[in-house]
Design an enzyme around this catalytic site. Structure first.
Site, PDB file in Angstrom:
ATOM      1  N   TYR A 205      -2.007 -11.570 -19.804  1.00 25.83           N
ATOM      2  CA  TYR A 205      -2.212 -10.119 -19.758  1.00 25.83           C
ATOM      3  C   TYR A 205      -0.891  -9.353 -19.644  1.00 25.83           C
ATOM      4  O   TYR A 205      -0.559  -8.524 -20.497  1.00 25.83           O
ATOM      5  CB  TYR A 205      -3.140  -9.773 -18.595  1.00 25.83           C
ATOM      6  CG  TYR A 205      -3.461  -8.325 -18.501  1.00 25.83           C
ATOM      7  CD1 TYR A 205      -4.446  -7.762 -19.301  1.00 25.83           C
ATOM      8  CD2 TYR A 205      -2.753  -7.482 -17.648  1.00 25.83           C
ATOM      9  CE1 TYR A 205      -4.726  -6.405 -19.241  1.00 25.83           C
ATOM     10  CE2 TYR A 205      -3.024  -6.132 -17.572  1.00 25.83           C
ATOM     11  CZ  TYR A 205      -4.020  -5.600 -18.371  1.00 25.83           C
ATOM     12  OH  TYR A 205      -4.283  -4.261 -18.321  1.00 25.83           O
ATOM     13  N   VAL A 206      -0.128  -9.636 -18.593  1.00 27.32           N
ATOM     14  CA  VAL A 206       1.123  -8.901 -18.367  1.00 27.32           C
ATOM     15  C   VAL A 206       2.135  -9.184 -19.468  1.00 27.32           C
ATOM     16  O   VAL A 206       2.821  -8.285 -19.955  1.00 27.32           O
ATOM     17  CB  VAL A 206       1.718  -9.259 -16.988  1.00 27.32           C
ATOM     18  CG1 VAL A 206       3.089  -8.627 -16.800  1.00 27.32           C
ATOM     19  CG2 VAL A 206       0.782  -8.820 -15.872  1.00 27.32           C
TER      20      VAL A 206
ATOM     21  N   GLU B 249      -5.647  -3.064 -15.549  1.00 24.45           N
ATOM     22  CA  GLU B 249      -6.399  -3.489 -16.735  1.00 24.45           C
ATOM     23  C   GLU B 249      -7.246  -2.326 -17.226  1.00 24.45           C
ATOM     24  O   GLU B 249      -7.926  -1.652 -16.467  1.00 24.45           O
ATOM     25  CB  GLU B 249      -7.281  -4.695 -16.397  1.00 24.45           C
ATOM     26  CG  GLU B 249      -6.477  -5.945 -16.116  1.00 24.45           C
ATOM     27  CD  GLU B 249      -7.355  -7.182 -16.012  1.00 24.45           C
ATOM     28  OE1 GLU B 249      -8.345  -7.259 -16.762  1.00 24.45           O
ATOM     29  OE2 GLU B 249      -7.042  -8.047 -15.182  1.00 24.45           O
TER      30      GLU B 249
ATOM     31  N   CYS C 181      -6.328  12.546  20.380  1.00 25.12           N
ATOM     32  CA  CYS C 181      -7.269  12.632  19.256  1.00 25.12           C
ATOM     33  C   CYS C 181      -7.603  11.281  18.627  1.00 25.12           C
ATOM     34  O   CYS C 181      -8.761  10.884  18.570  1.00 25.12           O
ATOM     35  CB  CYS C 181      -6.718  13.572  18.183  1.00 25.12           C
ATOM     36  SG  CYS C 181      -6.548  15.277  18.720  1.00 25.12           S
TER      37      CYS C 181
END
Length: 438
Positions: free
Chosen positions: A10-11, A161, A268
């Site tokens: 892919y890459v 992708e 908080c």
């Protein structure tokens, strides 16, 4: 520029195609003959929007070709990109067999090449892999020295992708981890026509950044899902909640809070997290990420206690009592928890915080000190110099500007434990310095 791309998955496919489209002369190298033949026919071996069109264009214009010969790739390029896979093993470790194999192939070819060659890793690998695996393998098989006879860089990819072509040309950053400047300069040249910030750093930092990216993305997915589960049980539109949450780029989606350091505190964050967890229990929900936040925060406090214990010293000076600089609020300050733990272990404590003046406090903060921590208030000093003089370990608890003066007032026998990175290690030339997570 002549570039070889090792690994046409892919890459590798996306990188090779886009580099060729940018005008570089690219040769792709892969052991799979089917992939090589498909690319040489101008066809993509993977499904990715727009990739077929680019491959057809760059192959027909002779800007890209593929081969199974590592030697052909090395001898016809100045720079090699390693794009092979690093799959995971069952125990979570990485399977580096493809990295080892490609490094052996490249190294054997480099042994026969006279000119300087640069190897750039795009594969995702844990920090330390390049220096413990890649460089030694290349040096052994090439009989050459990294940094002298060949260059090494890491250039992590940030491709998604389905939108990788767009991402290649519009990256959030171009990250280059370099062994030396010469190698880094060559990688910068590859991307000279792409408009994106270029960050050049050490190899280890660049290796780690890739993992930080992917882990944070996974965390965000699961965090949003847990919030969504609470919202669903309460009949609240979770998407509207998160859309509004994401509008805040000053705090929520920003670098703020994303600084390694000491535990959070204040009136908080602890209270509101506990309330949300309590609500989740009432709704019979399991909220492992939200629940783990408290545990992680407690771990940072315990880590600091352990550092102080390991110092072997008993006289501890605390600089910064409130939960953050510029406030006198001590409610749920993690520094209070730290101090109480040390007192319980018999340590001699002295505290300095310019912002905390007992006589001037009022309201809830005054009540908290008088009713909950009066024993700690008695340990406060008016002089920073007095605390430094009477202490062996100096613990910096918040980023008050005046704490930078500590370096000029301390002696060589003192130890600094910095919880907020007031100093960088390189600044400290007197005594011993230790950061909480750096």
């Amino acid at each position: 520029m002549q570039i070889s791309v090792f690994g046409l998955g892919y890459v590798g496919c996306v990188s090779a195609a886009c580099l060729a489209k940018e005008g570089h002369q690219v040769i792709g190298v892969d052991t799979n003959i089917d992939k090589v033949e498909m690319i040489n026919a101008g066809k993509s071996p993977i499904i990715e929007k727009g990739l077929d069109e680019i491959l057809k264009e760059v192959v027909s214009s002779n800007k890209l070709k593929a081969t199974i010969s590592s030697k052909e790739g090395i001898f016809n390029s100045e720079i090699s990109l390693i794009c092979v896979g690093t799959p995971g093993n069952e125990n979570g470790s990485l399977d580096l067999r493809y990295i080892n194999r490609v490094c052996i192939d490249i190294g054997e070819s480099l042994a026969q090449k006279d000119s300087f060659h640069i190897v750039v890793v795009r594969s995702t690998m844990l920090p330390g892999t390049i220096k413990s695996v890649v460089i030694p393998t290349l040096e052994k098989t090439s009989v050459k020295k990294a940094g002298r006879d060949f260059g090494i860089c890491i250039n992590p990819e940030f491709l998604r992708e389905g939108s990788s072509i767009y991402d290649y040309y519009h990256p959030p950053k171009i990250l280059i981890g370099e062994l030396n400047k010469q190698s880094g300069d060559a990688v910068v040249e590859i991307y000279k026509d792409i408009d994106s910030p270029v960050v050049r750093t050490s190899i280890e930092v660049a290796e780690m950044v890739k993992y930080v990216n992917n882990t944070f993305h996974a965390l965000k997915v699961c965090f949003a899902n847990e919030i969504g589960n609470i919202c669903k049980q309460k009949g609240i539109d979770s998407h509207q909640v998160m859309d509004i949450f994401c509008l805040d780029t000053k705090l929520n989606l920003s670098p703020y809070y994303l600084k390694p350091g000491f535990a959070y505190g204040g009136s908080c964050l602890p209270k509101d997290l506990r309330a949300l967890l309590y609500e989740g229990k009432k709704l019979d929900l399991t909220l492992p990420i939200l629940d783990a936040i408290q545990k992680s925060n407690e771990y940072q406090i315990n880590l600091t206690i352990k550092k102080i214990l390991n110092s072997g010293k008993k006289k501890i000076g605390i600089f910064g009592f409130s939960f953050k600089a510029g406030t006198d609020d001590l409610r749920e300050s993690p520094m209070v928890t730290l101090i109480e733990a040390l007192i319980g272990k018999g340590y001699v404590i002295k505290i300095y915080d310019r912002n905390v003046h007992i006589a001037r406090l009022f309201g809830a903060n005054k009540k908290y000190i008088e009713e909950t921590i009066p024993h700690i208030a008695l340990l406060m000093c008016d002089s920073m110099e007095k605390v430094i003089e009477d202490s062996d370990v100096l613990v910096i608890g918040n980023k008050a500007e005046e704490f930078k003066q500590i370096l000029h007032k301390m002696t060589a026998d003192k130890i600094i434990i910095d919880l907020v990175r007031v100093f960088d290690k390189t600044e400290v030339n007197v005594g011993k310095y230790d950061g909480i997570c750096w």
